[in-house]
Write a protein that holds these residues in place. Structure first.
Motif, PDB file in Angstrom:
ATOM      1  N   ALA A 114      82.203 -39.408  13.218  1.00 24.43           N
ATOM      2  CA  ALA A 114      82.315 -40.792  12.721  1.00 24.43           C
ATOM      3  C   ALA A 114      81.272 -41.685  13.391  1.00 24.43           C
ATOM      4  O   ALA A 114      80.640 -42.521  12.731  1.00 24.43           O
ATOM      5  CB  ALA A 114      83.724 -41.328  12.953  1.00 24.43           C
ATOM      6  N   ASP A 115      81.072 -41.494  14.696  1.00 28.57           N
ATOM      7  CA  ASP A 115      80.048 -42.275  15.401  1.00 28.57           C
ATOM      8  C   ASP A 115      78.655 -41.986  14.855  1.00 28.57           C
ATOM      9  O   ASP A 115      77.831 -42.897  14.696  1.00 28.57           O
ATOM     10  CB  ASP A 115      80.080 -41.983  16.905  1.00 28.57           C
ATOM     11  CG  ASP A 115      81.241 -42.645  17.619  1.00 28.57           C
ATOM     12  OD1 ASP A 115      81.854 -43.582  17.055  1.00 28.57           O
ATOM     13  OD2 ASP A 115      81.555 -42.221  18.757  1.00 28.57           O
ATOM     14  N   LEU A 116      78.365 -40.714  14.562  1.00 26.03           N
ATOM     15  CA  LEU A 116      77.049 -40.370  14.009  1.00 26.03           C
ATOM     16  C   LEU A 116      76.859 -40.975  12.624  1.00 26.03           C
ATOM     17  O   LEU A 116      75.759 -41.439  12.289  1.00 26.03           O
ATOM     18  CB  LEU A 116      76.860 -38.853  13.957  1.00 26.03           C
ATOM     19  CG  LEU A 116      76.672 -38.145  15.292  1.00 26.03           C
ATOM     20  CD1 LEU A 116      76.524 -36.641  15.082  1.00 26.03           C
ATOM     21  CD2 LEU A 116      75.482 -38.701  16.062  1.00 26.03           C
TER      22      LEU A 116
ATOM     23  N   LEU B   6      76.077 -44.805  22.601  1.00 29.67           N
ATOM     24  CA  LEU B   6      76.479 -43.408  22.478  1.00 29.67           C
ATOM     25  C   LEU B   6      75.819 -42.470  23.474  1.00 29.67           C
ATOM     26  O   LEU B   6      76.413 -41.472  23.886  1.00 29.67           O
ATOM     27  CB  LEU B   6      76.196 -42.914  21.056  1.00 29.67           C
ATOM     28  CG  LEU B   6      76.967 -43.613  19.935  1.00 29.67           C
ATOM     29  CD1 LEU B   6      76.533 -43.054  18.582  1.00 29.67           C
ATOM     30  CD2 LEU B   6      78.462 -43.455  20.125  1.00 29.67           C
ATOM     31  N   LEU B   7      74.566 -42.751  23.838  1.00 25.25           N
ATOM     32  CA  LEU B   7      73.854 -41.864  24.776  1.00 25.25           C
ATOM     33  C   LEU B   7      74.593 -41.777  26.101  1.00 25.25           C
ATOM     34  O   LEU B   7      75.079 -42.781  26.618  1.00 25.25           O
ATOM     35  CB  LEU B   7      72.443 -42.377  25.044  1.00 25.25           C
ATOM     36  CG  LEU B   7      71.371 -42.063  24.030  1.00 25.25           C
ATOM     37  CD1 LEU B   7      70.049 -42.693  24.459  1.00 25.25           C
ATOM     38  CD2 LEU B   7      71.210 -40.579  23.789  1.00 25.25           C
ATOM     39  N   SER B   8      74.654 -40.570  26.646  1.00 27.43           N
ATOM     40  CA  SER B   8      75.362 -40.387  27.905  1.00 27.43           C
ATOM     41  C   SER B   8      74.854 -39.128  28.600  1.00 27.43           C
ATOM     42  O   SER B   8      74.606 -38.108  27.953  1.00 27.43           O
ATOM     43  CB  SER B   8      76.864 -40.263  27.639  1.00 27.43           C
ATOM     44  OG  SER B   8      77.547 -39.864  28.801  1.00 27.43           O
TER      45      SER B   8
ATOM     46  N   ASN C 297      72.845 -35.548  22.570  1.00 27.62           N
ATOM     47  CA  ASN C 297      71.925 -36.664  22.785  1.00 27.62           C
ATOM     48  C   ASN C 297      70.760 -36.618  21.806  1.00 27.62           C
ATOM     49  O   ASN C 297      70.283 -37.657  21.339  1.00 27.62           O
ATOM     50  CB  ASN C 297      71.448 -36.698  24.231  1.00 27.62           C
ATOM     51  CG  ASN C 297      72.478 -37.319  25.148  1.00 27.62           C
ATOM     52  OD1 ASN C 297      73.115 -38.316  24.815  1.00 27.62           O
ATOM     53  ND2 ASN C 297      72.675 -36.725  26.310  1.00 27.62           N
ATOM     54  N   CYS C 298      70.296 -35.416  21.460  1.00 24.81           N
ATOM     55  CA  CYS C 298      69.221 -35.281  20.481  1.00 24.81           C
ATOM     56  C   CYS C 298      69.693 -35.805  19.112  1.00 24.81           C
ATOM     57  O   CYS C 298      68.951 -36.503  18.416  1.00 24.81           O
ATOM     58  CB  CYS C 298      68.774 -33.826  20.385  1.00 24.81           C
ATOM     59  SG  CYS C 298      67.357 -33.563  19.303  1.00 24.81           S
ATOM     60  N   GLN C 299      70.914 -35.470  18.755  1.00 23.40           N
ATOM     61  CA  GLN C 299      71.465 -35.969  17.491  1.00 23.40           C
ATOM     62  C   GLN C 299      71.529 -37.488  17.490  1.00 23.40           C
ATOM     63  O   GLN C 299      71.145 -38.137  16.517  1.00 23.40           O
ATOM     64  CB  GLN C 299      72.854 -35.381  17.249  1.00 23.40           C
ATOM     65  CG  GLN C 299      72.836 -33.916  16.925  1.00 23.40           C
ATOM     66  CD  GLN C 299      74.223 -33.329  16.796  1.00 23.40           C
ATOM     67  OE1 GLN C 299      75.172 -33.760  17.462  1.00 23.40           O
ATOM     68  NE2 GLN C 299      74.359 -32.335  15.933  1.00 23.40           N
ATOM     69  N   ILE C 300      71.998 -38.057  18.578  1.00 21.75           N
ATOM     70  CA  ILE C 300      72.075 -39.521  18.686  1.00 21.75           C
ATOM     71  C   ILE C 300      70.685 -40.130  18.502  1.00 21.75           C
ATOM     72  O   ILE C 300      70.510 -41.082  17.732  1.00 21.75           O
ATOM     73  CB  ILE C 300      72.666 -39.937  20.050  1.00 21.75           C
ATOM     74  CG1 ILE C 300      74.143 -39.542  20.138  1.00 21.75           C
ATOM     75  CG2 ILE C 300      72.488 -41.442  20.281  1.00 21.75           C
ATOM     76  CD1 ILE C 300      74.711 -39.595  21.548  1.00 21.75           C
ATOM     77  N   LEU C 301      69.716 -39.594  19.202  1.00 23.94           N
ATOM     78  CA  LEU C 301      68.364 -40.141  19.135  1.00 23.94           C
ATOM     79  C   LEU C 301      67.754 -39.991  17.748  1.00 23.94           C
ATOM     80  O   LEU C 301      67.126 -40.925  17.234  1.00 23.94           O
ATOM     81  CB  LEU C 301      67.474 -39.477  20.192  1.00 23.94           C
ATOM     82  CG  LEU C 301      67.843 -39.827  21.641  1.00 23.94           C
ATOM     83  CD1 LEU C 301      67.217 -38.847  22.614  1.00 23.94           C
ATOM     84  CD2 LEU C 301      67.444 -41.264  21.958  1.00 23.94           C
TER      85      LEU C 301
ATOM     86  N   ARG D 232      60.475 -39.622  20.004  1.00 22.74           N
ATOM     87  CA  ARG D 232      59.799 -39.042  21.164  1.00 22.74           C
ATOM     88  C   ARG D 232      60.834 -38.600  22.201  1.00 22.74           C
ATOM     89  O   ARG D 232      60.739 -37.514  22.780  1.00 22.74           O
ATOM     90  CB  ARG D 232      58.821 -40.067  21.770  1.00 22.74           C
ATOM     91  CG  ARG D 232      58.083 -39.614  23.004  1.00 22.74           C
ATOM     92  CD  ARG D 232      57.207 -38.392  22.872  1.00 22.74           C
ATOM     93  NE  ARG D 232      56.460 -38.311  21.645  1.00 22.74           N
ATOM     94  CZ  ARG D 232      56.164 -37.185  20.988  1.00 22.74           C
ATOM     95  NH1 ARG D 232      56.554 -36.026  21.451  1.00 22.74           N
ATOM     96  NH2 ARG D 232      55.474 -37.203  19.885  1.00 22.74           N
ATOM     97  N   GLN D 233      61.849 -39.426  22.425  1.00 25.04           N
ATOM     98  CA  GLN D 233      62.908 -39.060  23.374  1.00 25.04           C
ATOM     99  C   GLN D 233      63.660 -37.813  22.907  1.00 25.04           C
ATOM    100  O   GLN D 233      63.980 -36.936  23.715  1.00 25.04           O
ATOM    101  CB  GLN D 233      63.892 -40.215  23.553  1.00 25.04           C
ATOM    102  CG  GLN D 233      63.335 -41.407  24.299  1.00 25.04           C
ATOM    103  CD  GLN D 233      64.360 -42.520  24.371  1.00 25.04           C
ATOM    104  OE1 GLN D 233      65.458 -42.309  24.873  1.00 25.04           O
ATOM    105  NE2 GLN D 233      64.010 -43.691  23.860  1.00 25.04           N
ATOM    106  N   ALA D 234      63.934 -37.737  21.608  1.00 26.71           N
ATOM    107  CA  ALA D 234      64.628 -36.565  21.060  1.00 26.71           C
ATOM    108  C   ALA D 234      63.784 -35.303  21.250  1.00 26.71           C
ATOM    109  O   ALA D 234      64.296 -34.259  21.656  1.00 26.71           O
ATOM    110  CB  ALA D 234      64.944 -36.779  19.578  1.00 26.71           C
TER     111      ALA D 234
END
Length: 159
Positions: free
Chosen positions: A82-84, A97-99, A107-111, A132-134
């Motif tokens: 749901a968050d994604l 969301l990042l943690s 974290n890759c999905q979030i980015l 780039r972060q992902a």
């Protein structure tokens, strides 16, 4: 005189078809998948890519509506998905969301989905940074591959 019924395709598309359509940048077709996926159980990535396609094909309002439906359905048993969904349409923030407690894939999905929302919202500079972060996470997931392709595409648009 009444018109004949027109058959409607109701089965969900195969995940591979969704990814291939998204990679081909056929956003209109990818967006059409969202309608049939909104109530489907299974991998959320197909729905997320379809939502992005819907936004990029000029129907961000419908993407928001479908995201709301999916988020409500998912939240009780799968708050992560749901968050994604909320993130992909810009209703959730990457920083919220990042943690460090999450694994690299999460974290890759979030980015990546945060970058998708940024592109869809016209913020390409933020999208480039998130991609780039992902990529730097180098997590073993579909979103890493998608981030690499999206980053290259954004660079080619600027170049």
């Amino acid at each position: 005189m009444t018109a004949e019924l027109v058959p409607v395709r109701t089965e969900a598309p195969r995940f591979e078809d969704i990814v291939e359509t998204y990679l081909a940048r056929d956003y209109i077709k990818a967006g059409k998948f969202a309608e049939s996926l909104v109530h489907e159980a299974g991998a959320i990535q197909g729905f997320l890519l379809s939502l992005s396609g819907l936004c990029r094909s000029g129907n961000a309002r419908r993407a928001q509506q479908l995201a709301e439906i999916a988020s409500r359905r998912l939240r009780p048993n799968n708050p992560w998905s749901a968050d994604l969904v909320d993130l992909a349409v810009g209703r959730q923030k990457v920083d919220a969301l990042l943690s460090e407690e999450l694994n690299g894939t999460a974290n890759c999905q979030i980015l990546f989905y945060g970058a998708v929302a940024a592109v869809n919202g016209g913020d390409k500079a933020n999208a480039r940074d998130l991609l780039r972060q992902a990529i730097d996470l180098d997590a073993p997931c579909l979103e890493l591959y998608l981030a690499q392709l999206e980053s290259a595409h954004l660079e080619s648009e600027d170049g």
